[in-house]
Design a protein around this motif. Structure first.
Motif, short mmCIF file in Angstrom:
data_model
loop_
_atom_site.label_atom_id
_atom_site.label_comp_id
_atom_site.label_asym_id
_atom_site.label_seq_id
_atom_site.Cartn_x
_atom_site.Cartn_y
_atom_site.Cartn_z
N ARG A 95 -33.15 -3.14 21.11
CA ARG A 95 -32.31 -2.78 22.33
C ARG A 95 -31.33 -2.84 21.40
NH1 ARG A 95 -35.55 -6.49 24.36
NH2 ARG A 95 -34.09 -7.82 24.33
N LEU A 96 -30.44 -3.77 20.81
CA LEU A 96 -29.28 -4.23 20.10
C LEU A 96 -28.73 -2.30 19.88
CD1 LEU A 96 -29.52 -7.57 19.68
CD2 LEU A 96 -28.11 -7.06 21.48
N LEU A 97 -29.84 -2.67 18.33
CA LEU A 97 -28.88 -1.14 17.64
C LEU A 97 -28.88 0.37 18.51
CD1 LEU A 97 -31.78 -1.86 14.51
CD2 LEU A 97 -29.20 -2.49 14.40
N THR A 98 -29.35 -0.19 19.38
CA THR A 98 -29.11 1.52 20.39
C THR A 98 -28.44 1.14 21.22
OG1 THR A 98 -32.24 1.90 20.72
CG2 THR A 98 -30.27 2.55 22.25
N ARG A 99 -27.85 0.60 21.54
CA ARG A 99 -26.24 0.04 22.43
C ARG A 99 -25.33 0.09 20.98
NH1 ARG A 99 -29.48 -3.37 25.49
NH2 ARG A 99 -29.82 -3.02 27.82
N MET A 100 -26.24 -0.42 20.31
CA MET A 100 -24.84 -0.32 19.53
C MET A 100 -24.10 1.28 18.33
SD MET A 100 -24.99 -3.70 17.18
CE MET A 100 -23.62 -4.17 16.55
N GLY A 101 -25.53 2.01 18.91
CA GLY A 101 -24.74 3.21 18.34
C GLY A 101 -25.68 3.68 16.99
N ARG A 102 -27.08 3.23 16.66
CA ARG A 102 -27.45 3.40 14.99
C ARG A 102 -28.79 3.76 15.51
NH1 ARG A 102 -24.71 -2.50 13.57
NH2 ARG A 102 -26.49 -2.27 11.03
N PRO A 103 -28.99 4.72 16.25
CA PRO A 103 -30.62 5.19 16.88
C PRO A 103 -32.22 5.45 15.53
CG PRO A 103 -29.66 7.10 16.38
CD PRO A 103 -28.21 5.63 16.20
N ASN A 104 -31.22 5.53 14.49
CA ASN A 104 -32.44 5.09 13.11
C ASN A 104 -32.58 4.32 12.79
OD1 ASN A 104 -32.52 8.76 12.99
ND2 ASN A 104 -30.30 8.41 11.57
N GLN A 105 -31.73 3.11 12.91
CA GLN A 105 -32.10 1.79 12.46
C GLN A 105 -33.45 1.30 14.17
OE1 GLN A 105 -29.23 -0.64 10.70
NE2 GLN A 105 -27.62 1.58 10.26
N ALA A 106 -32.77 1.61 14.88
CA ALA A 106 -33.57 1.04 16.19
C ALA A 106 -34.75 2.09 16.27
CB ALA A 106 -32.49 2.13 17.24
N ILE A 107 -35.03 2.96 16.03
CA ILE A 107 -36.30 3.80 15.45
C ILE A 107 -37.20 2.73 15.68
CG2 ILE A 107 -37.67 5.39 15.10
CD1 ILE A 107 -35.57 6.95 15.88
N LYS A 108 -36.84 1.76 13.70
CA LYS A 108 -37.93 0.91 13.47
C LYS A 108 -37.55 -0.24 13.82
CE LYS A 108 -39.35 0.74 8.91
NZ LYS A 108 -39.47 -0.50 9.35
N ALA A 109 -36.70 -0.47 14.15
CA ALA A 109 -37.36 -1.46 14.76
C ALA A 109 -38.06 -1.37 15.49
CB ALA A 109 -36.08 -2.75 15.15
N TYR A 110 -37.57 -0.89 16.67
CA TYR A 110 -39.22 -0.43 17.88
C TYR A 110 -39.94 -0.05 17.09
CZ TYR A 110 -36.26 -0.43 22.07
OH TYR A 110 -34.90 -0.81 22.92
N GLU A 111 -40.14 0.69 16.25
CA GLU A 111 -41.79 0.71 15.02
C GLU A 111 -42.31 -0.03 14.88
OE1 GLU A 111 -41.14 5.68 14.03
OE2 GLU A 111 -40.74 3.74 12.41
N ASP A 112 -41.44 -1.26 14.38
CA ASP A 112 -42.37 -2.44 13.47
C ASP A 112 -42.38 -3.07 14.92
OD1 ASP A 112 -41.24 -1.82 11.19
OD2 ASP A 112 -39.28 -2.63 10.91
N ALA A 113 -42.15 -3.09 15.68
CA ALA A 113 -42.68 -4.08 17.33
C ALA A 113 -43.45 -3.51 17.84
CB ALA A 113 -41.36 -4.11 17.97
N VAL A 114 -44.09 -2.53 17.68
CA VAL A 114 -45.52 -1.76 17.89
C VAL A 114 -46.19 -1.74 17.32
CG1 VAL A 114 -46.88 1.03 18.66
CG2 VAL A 114 -44.24 0.12 19.81
N GLU A 115 -46.06 -2.05 16.07
CA GLU A 115 -47.25 -2.04 14.76
C GLU A 115 -47.38 -3.55 14.93
OE1 GLU A 115 -47.29 -2.63 10.03
OE2 GLU A 115 -45.30 -1.64 10.64
#
Length: 457
Positions: free
Chosen positions: A172-192
């Protein structure tokens, strides 16, 4: 006893019980008991909308807890107190500065004490909740630093139920900070992490976390982010971005399929749903050329339609929020139940405009069957009853529904060995009108499939 009353929502009784505990703790000079009872009394007061009383309880607990020795119980009490102060932030706007200071002080004291006794799990929670405060205050850099510390601490203990929360928070934080690729990786880690958490527990993890509040948003926010990235690429020259664009679409659909499995497991409280999944093959490689698979995804600000044909995957975005779509669906269903009127038609036409009309460029004469994989509220209505102003959808196409493309084998059945159980009523039953065309439909099925129908039995 106070906790039991709270669980039963008998808040007056709970408050009286906590008050008795506070008096007993005062007599025996048991500051630890007093702090816990005061914090619990504050939480009950919040439920009773007595917010100033809650603040008074918490300030008293703060004075008691400062004198306690450092133990795990003390650390957990500080974390509970910090979270209770945080709950009051939107409820007491005139005391924001005081509340923010107390939230930060509670969590930082908990962190300091936890680190001295090597209570890494508790330290992780304190860092994570501190990050939540900074996130709510839109102090994203401080929130990111606190969340990283929470992740660092939790990696030293086996605590997937907290690990996924901080990975999700990082996304969520990386998304709000405009870093979508890193945000996607963080979300993927959460799903895993959620997936591993699910497989490691014998009972459904819904007993530990609230599914709709603490699990579903992880999947939907990741899908939202993936489709946003696809939208950005769609605006660029396609020759350079086609493979990436398709990758994001396929990934979004895969995450939604994972969510549908998790959702069913939560509903049935049964891990065996996993065994029902079909072998994973590209959907576009096995669907019939005369079939279109429509995958609506309801998001807070729009509705996304992923459309699978034998030639590939397509995306359409409709500027209709999930709330607006839900309202329209509820009205459609409400009026559809009154079969003697046509009041449902305006809603049927509006839903057709949103869900089907954008796809019409792909609805060539060769498309005979529409297979919907509906999400949420769309499961409650017959999608074949959508209307284009001249005809119902089911009059133009065969319409089918699937729970998910990996929960069913989407390949067409062989017509060589089809056995059909057909039954119908042409007589009025329990106040319902007779279905006068049921006999003709059963005759057609009997001629087509050789089945012996059951009529009025």
């Amino acid at each position: 006893m106070g906790n039991l009353y709270t669980f039963q929502e008998q808040y007056e009784n709970a408050l009286e019980t906590y008050a008795a505990s506070i008096r007993l703790a005062s007599k025996t000079r048991d500051n630890a008991l007093a702090a816990r009872a005061l914090t619990n009394a504050a939480l009950v007061s919040i439920q009773m909308q007595q917010n100033r009383q809650a603040l008074g309880f918490l300030d008293r607990a703060w004075e008691d807890i400062k004198h306690l020795h450092t133990t795990k119980d003390t650390v957990h009490s500080l974390i509970s107190m910090g979270r209770a102060y945080a709950q009051l932030l939107p409820l007491l706007p005139g005391r924001q500065n005081h509340l923010v200071r107390r939230v930060i002080a509670s969590f930082r004291d908990a962190i300091s004490r936890a680190e001295t006794i090597d209570a890494l799990r508790a330290a992780s929670y304190a860092w994570g909740y501190l990050g939540q405060l900074y996130e709510a205050q839109q102090q994203y850099r401080d929130a990111l630093q606190s969340t990283r510390m929470a992740l660092l601490q939790v990696q030293h203990v086996h605590a997937p139920e907290s690990l996924y929360r901080w990975q999700w928070q990082m996304g969520r934080l990386l998304t709000r900070m405009g870093r979508p690729n890193q945000a996607i990786k963080a979300y993927e880690d959460a799903v895993e992490t959620l997936e591993s958490f699910r497989y490691e527990t014998t009972a459904s993890y819904s007993q530990t976390v609230d599914f709709q509040q603490a699990v579903a948003p992880v999947y939907f926010q990741l899908v939202d982010l993936l489709l946003e990235r696809a939208n950005v690429l769609e605006q660029q020259p396609r020759a350079d971005t086609d493979s990436q664009y398709e990758h994001y679409l396929y990934q979004a659909r895969t995450i939604m399929e994972q969510f549908k499995v998790v959702e069913l497991q939560d509903y049935f409280q049964d891990e065996c749903i996993q065994a029902l999944q079909a072998k994973e093959k590209p959907l576009e490689a096995i669907i019939d050329p005369n079939t279109m698979v429509i995958y609506p995804i309801l998001l807070p600000d729009r509705t996304e339609l992923l459309v699978s044909l034998s030639t590939g995957l397509h995306r359409f975005s409709v500027p209709v929020s999930s709330a607006a779509l839900t309202k329209q669906v509820n009205q459609f269903r409400k009026h559809l139940e009154h079969r003697t009127t046509h009041r449902y038609l305006p809603y049927a036409e509006q839903l057709y405009t949103w869900l089907i009309r954008p796809l019409e460029p792909l609805l060539t004469p060769s498309i005979e069957t529409l297979v919907f994989v509906p999400d949420g509220i769309l499961r409650t209505i017959p999608l074949g009853a959508l209307h284009d102003g001249n005809a119902f959808l089911v009059e133009k196409h065969a319409v089918a529904m699937l729970l998910g493309t990996t929960l069913n084998d989407p390949r067409a059945l062989s017509e060589d060995d089809v056995r059909v159980l057909a039954a119908g009523l042409t007589e009025a039953v329990e106040g319902f009108s007779p279905l006068i065309y049921a006999s003709k439909e059963l005759e057609f099925l009997e001629k087509t499939y050789g089945s012996k129908p059951l009529l009025n039995e």
